[in-house]
Design a protein around this motif. Structure first.
Motif: not given
Length: 176
Positions: A59-62, A73-75, A92-93
């Motif tokens: 999941a990439t969150i902006l 963030a990328q999870v 949490l990458q």
């Protein structure tokens, strides 16, 4: 004012740009430029970001304002790690915020979305690797209950660096 949203494949190019920019902004002064360039070229290209956005386990969150991307963030939603004692861990990458947005609540809003995204995917714990020489990040993660549970090597260009592996239980109290 900023908003938080999931990334779409059309965001790949701008995501690659901010990923490279915020990573360099965070680590360039303490690292070799050749290693920085090597790592960024292998990690933050447009096609790399597109594939990560399309990955159903990621999941990439902006975070963005009306006219610019300010953080991301990328999870990894299902990501076991040997030293993480959890049956359903997420990872949490990446979590990076542009310096001009530090101290304005962006990282906290992103963390809330990270935790809710991981929880919605069935994770009950979340882990991350953080450079041992990044006390600001270590302190931030500590606010969310992250504790060191191990370590691993983060290959930064030609420089093997030590990361602390930190883990936290996903608490509903941290999810907005």
């Amino acid at each position: 004012m900023f908003t938080i949203r999931q990334a779409h494949p059309d965001d790949s190019e701008i995501l690659a740009h901010i990923a490279r920019h915020t990573f360099q902004e965070t680590f360039a002064t303490e690292n070799n430029l050749t290693d920085m360039d090597l790592y960024c070229s292998k990690s933050f290209g447009t096609e790399i970001q597109r594939q990560e956005i399309l990955d159903p386990n990621c999941a990439t969150i902006l975070a963005e304002t009306e006219d610019q991307l300010i953080a991301f963030a990328q999870v990894r939603l299902h990501s076991p790690k040997e030293c993480v004692a959890a049956d359903r861990p997420a990872e949490l990458q990446r979590l990076y915020v542009g310096k001009e947005w530090h101290g304005r609540g962006v990282a906290h809003k992103l963390m809330s979305k990270i935790l809710s995204t991981a929880s919605d995917a069935g994770a009950n714990h979340i882990w991350l690797g953080v450079w041992e020489h990044n006390p600001r990040a270590i302190a931030f993660y500590g606010k969310y209950g992250f504790k060191a549970v191990g370590e691993h090597i983060f290959q930064f260009g030609s420089d093997p660096q030590r990361d602390l592996v930190m883990m936290a239980e996903i608490h509903k109290s941290f999810i907005a």
